[in-house]
Design a protein around this motif. Structure first.
Motif: not given
Length: 174
Positions: A64-90
């Motif tokens: 919704k807010e163009p000025s937060y696009l970078k923050t939005w991208l980083i949030r997607i990256m963090i969520n993806y990485c956390q999911d990957q780390l959870k899979l690794r633990k298994r």
């Protein structure tokens, strides 16, 4: 945010494919640093960048807010990485049998272990504030919580980390 960067963000959100690719190129280093901080492997970080590029492309019009696009991208990256780390633990075995560990590795291992005691949300807040050096306002926007809540959660989380290191016999870490 520069005018050109903001224009790229607006165009990307509007569906301009070239602008989207330019935005990804513009923020590539920051996104890779984020992935490396979590995954600690360059190949995995590159794979993460490819995956979140695809995910972001599919959903960029929801920003919704163009000025937060970078923050939005980083949030997607963090969520993806956390999911990957959870899979690794298994699926991975504990490699605590390492014979030699440098002083730098010990600090990293201690920090990693301390951060692992935190909830996913607390880890995200610490990462965004201290590793990405995001502003409280940007963190609040990306987490969809008030700025005052970000501040209080960061304060409580830092207190938890201090306590963790004090219990381990040293308070010079945090």
């Amino acid at each position: 945010m520069e005018i050109k960067e903001k224009e790229l963000h607006v165009k990307a959100i509007a569906g301009d494919d070239e602008a989207f690719l330019a935005v990804m190129q513009l923020h590539k280093q920051s996104l890779l640093r984020t992935a490396l901080a979590f995954l600690r492997n360059e190949e995995d970080a590159i794979e993460a960048l490819q995956e979140i590029t695809y995910r972001a492309y599919k959903k960029v019009r929801t920003v919704k807010e163009p000025s937060y696009l970078k923050t939005w991208l980083i949030r997607i990256m963090i969520n993806y990485c956390q999911d990957q780390l959870k899979l690794r633990k298994r699926y991975t075995v504990d490699d605590s049998g390492l014979e030699t560990v440098s002083a730098e590795d010990i600090s990293y291992i201690e920090l990693r272990d301390a951060l692992a005691t935190l909830s996913d949300q607390e880890q995200r807040l610490i990462y965004l504030k201290y590793f990405q050096e995001s502003k409280i306002k940007d963190i609040a926007q990306s987490e969809n919580i008030p700025e005052s809540t970000v501040k209080s959660r960061l304060y409580k989380t830092m207190r938890t980390l201090r306590s963790y290191f004090e219990d381990k016999g040293g308070s010079d870490h945090v």
